[in-house]
Design a protein around this motif. Structure first.
Motif, mmCIF file in Angstrom:
data_model
loop_
_atom_site.group_PDB
_atom_site.id
_atom_site.type_symbol
_atom_site.label_atom_id
_atom_site.label_comp_id
_atom_site.label_asym_id
_atom_site.label_seq_id
_atom_site.Cartn_x
_atom_site.Cartn_y
_atom_site.Cartn_z
ATOM 1 N N ILE A 1 0.829 -1.197 0.000
ATOM 2 C CA ILE A 1 0.000 0.000 0.000
ATOM 3 C C ILE A 1 0.869 1.255 0.000
ATOM 4 C CG2 ILE A 1 -1.711 1.284 1.329
ATOM 5 C CD1 ILE A 1 -2.741 -1.448 2.291
ATOM 6 N N SER A 2 1.916 1.250 0.771
ATOM 7 C CA SER A 2 2.788 2.418 0.821
ATOM 8 C C SER A 2 4.214 1.976 1.104
ATOM 9 C CB SER A 2 2.313 3.379 1.904
ATOM 10 O OG SER A 2 2.500 2.792 3.172
ATOM 11 N N LYS A 3 5.127 2.898 0.916
ATOM 12 C CA LYS A 3 6.535 2.612 1.221
ATOM 13 C C LYS A 3 6.709 2.356 2.710
ATOM 14 C CE LYS A 3 8.496 3.189 -2.811
ATOM 15 N NZ LYS A 3 9.270 2.199 -3.485
ATOM 16 N N THR A 4 5.910 3.033 3.523
ATOM 17 C CA THR A 4 5.995 2.862 4.970
ATOM 18 C C THR A 4 5.630 1.424 5.364
ATOM 19 O OG1 THR A 4 5.300 5.148 5.184
ATOM 20 C CG2 THR A 4 5.248 3.818 7.167
#
Length: 72
Positions: free
Chosen positions: A35-38
């Motif tokens: 979903i995200s880099k995080t």
């Protein structure tokens, strides 16, 4: 002038065309990316913190779950 009936696809051609459409859709979408880099970094950090024994336990549990689903 009468229209010619369309040639009917046999079952194999129909299955292949459906399969090709599905492959085309899934390749065009980013459904397999995090979903995200995080979120991606969080998974990597968690993996570094886990001991080898704990990673093995998690992997065994995941494999058992996969095999149980496929044998039902």
């Amino acid at each position: 002038m009468t229209k010619k009936p369309k040639a009917r696809m046999d079952e194999i051609e129909l299955a292949k065309s459906v399969f090709d459409e599905i492959i085309e859709e899934t390749e065009s979408e980013n459904w397999n990316k995090p979903i995200s880099k995080t979120a991606q970094k969080g998974g990597q950090i968690r993996a570094k913190k886990l001991s080898d024994e704990r990673k093995t336990e998690i992997a065994k549990k995941a494999a058992q779950t996969r095999w149980q689903k496929s044998s039902k």
